[in-house]
Structures are given as C-alpha cells and as structure tokens.
Design a protein around this motif. Structure first.
Motif, PDB file in Angstrom:
ATOM      1  N   CYS A 135     -85.649 -26.577   5.378  1.00  0.00           N
ATOM      2  CA  CYS A 135     -86.625 -26.724   6.471  1.00  0.00           C
ATOM      3  C   CYS A 135     -86.290 -27.920   7.362  1.00  0.00           C
ATOM      4  O   CYS A 135     -86.396 -27.832   8.594  1.00  0.00           O
ATOM      5  N   LEU A 136     -85.868 -29.046   6.766  1.00  0.00           N
ATOM      6  CA  LEU A 136     -85.466 -30.212   7.559  1.00  0.00           C
ATOM      7  C   LEU A 136     -84.295 -29.863   8.473  1.00  0.00           C
ATOM      8  O   LEU A 136     -84.264 -30.250   9.646  1.00  0.00           O
ATOM      9  N   GLY A 137     -83.316 -29.124   7.926  1.00  0.00           N
ATOM     10  CA  GLY A 137     -82.163 -28.720   8.722  1.00  0.00           C
ATOM     11  C   GLY A 137     -82.540 -27.781   9.853  1.00  0.00           C
ATOM     12  O   GLY A 137     -82.016 -27.880  10.966  1.00  0.00           O
ATOM     13  N   ALA A 138     -83.471 -26.866   9.584  1.00  0.00           N
ATOM     14  CA  ALA A 138     -83.929 -25.929  10.611  1.00  0.00           C
ATOM     15  C   ALA A 138     -84.615 -26.693  11.747  1.00  0.00           C
ATOM     16  O   ALA A 138     -84.382 -26.408  12.932  1.00  0.00           O
ATOM     17  N   LYS A 139     -85.448 -27.689  11.384  1.00  0.00           N
ATOM     18  CA  LYS A 139     -86.122 -28.512  12.401  1.00  0.00           C
ATOM     19  C   LYS A 139     -85.116 -29.364  13.159  1.00  0.00           C
ATOM     20  O   LYS A 139     -85.161 -29.454  14.388  1.00  0.00           O
ATOM     21  N   GLN A 140     -84.215 -29.999  12.419  1.00  0.00           N
ATOM     22  CA  GLN A 140     -83.229 -30.908  13.000  1.00  0.00           C
ATOM     23  C   GLN A 140     -82.408 -30.215  14.091  1.00  0.00           C
ATOM     24  O   GLN A 140     -82.034 -30.828  15.085  1.00  0.00           O
ATOM     25  N   ASN A 141     -82.144 -28.930  13.900  1.00  0.00           N
ATOM     26  CA  ASN A 141     -81.263 -28.206  14.806  1.00  0.00           C
ATOM     27  C   ASN A 141     -81.983 -27.224  15.725  1.00  0.00           C
ATOM     28  O   ASN A 141     -81.346 -26.383  16.358  1.00  0.00           O
TER      29      ASN A 141
END
Length: 173
Positions: A135-141
């Motif tokens: 989820c952090l990666g999805a938000k980050q990108n």
C-alpha cells in the motif's frame, strides 16, 4: 564507457517492490519509469509451497491470468547488472517464482516488461507488514485511488512479529 554497462531493462512490480526503498535494498539501480496497468491478470497472495517459510510471515503477491481483470503496478528501469539480484530476490533459482514477459499499458504506450509469477501457488493471506509495504508503494507512486482502496481492503493473517518491514523502515527514516 562501454554501452553494456548502461544497458537497462524494464521491470513491472505489483507487490512489495512497488515501494522504492524495498526494491533498492537489493537493486540500487532501480529508477521509476511509469505507473502501468497489466490487463487480463488479477493480483493474488500466497505461498509457493503449502507450508513454505516466508520472510514476510505470510502470503506474497503474484499475478494470475484472468480475462477482464487488471493489476496496477510500477515499471522500474534497472541496470542489467541487477537482473541476477532481482531474480535472487524473487527466488527464481529456488523455483519460487518464474520470470514472465508482459505488455503493460502506460501513458507512453505499451511497454514490454519483465515480471514474476509464483510457481505452485497456494493461497495464503499476506501479513499486515507485507500489505503495508504494498500500500505504501502504491501511494508513493500514485497508483489510482480505486486500486489503492482495493489493496487496503485485503484481509491479512494478523501476524505482528518482526519482518522485512523493519529493515525498510530504517532505510526510509
């Protein structure tokens, strides 16, 4: 300077490697290229053996062919020198994942990318820590909000001990 050293490949990430800090633990050459959509696949979580020990203490992400579905992710460009470290991270030599070439839709058109698909799939929910990294990666990108909501709705196995997230957390601080 040799052109061989500059050679890069495209990698489509949809699991923990969505998060730059996670991917760069073993693959420091990774550079963001684009968000993208893989049509006719769905995201799933599981283990490559029924009782496999997982560094994440739960299921890891994989993709399954599923007409009409889609998986959003990130295309990274990596130095060819990192191909072996990426394969190692994905457990290719152990038979955990197999490399796969896929066509990913981006704003720049279709991109041919390397990705990975789990072998001998056994469904298993992810740990809360693994889900958090995805989820952090999805938000980050900047993946689409609706897709992020679907990731946030994934049920976990409630594991609450140490995990790889601890290593990533120190990198992110």
């Amino acid at each position: 300077m040799s052109t061989v050293n500059c050679a890069r490949f495209m990698y489509f990430a949809f699991g923990s490697n969505l998060l730059k800090e996670r991917l760069q633990l073993a693959n420091p050459s990774a550079i963001f290229f684009s968000a993208g959509r893989l049509k006719d696949y769905k995201l799933n979580f599981g283990l490559w053996e029924k009782h496999a020990e997982s560094a994440w203490h739960g299921g890891a992400a994989t993709i399954e062919f599923c007409p009409g579905s889609e998986v959003w992710g990130v295309i990274w460009t990596l130095s060819n020198e990192n191909l072996s470290s990426l394969d190692k991270q994905e457990g290719v030599s152990l038979g955990q994942y197999s490399p796969l070439e896929v066509s990913v839709e981006t704003d720049q058109g279709l991109m041919l990318c390397r990705t990975y698909q789990m072998n001998n799939f056994h469904a298993s929910p992810p740990s809360p820590q693994y889900k958090q990294v995805v989820c952090l990666g999805a938000k980050q990108n900047g993946l689409p909000v609706e897709y992020l909501k679907s990731l946030e709705a994934i049920q976990t196995n409630s594991y609450n001990g140490p995990s790889i997230l601890d290593q990533i957390g120190t990198v992110m601080k």
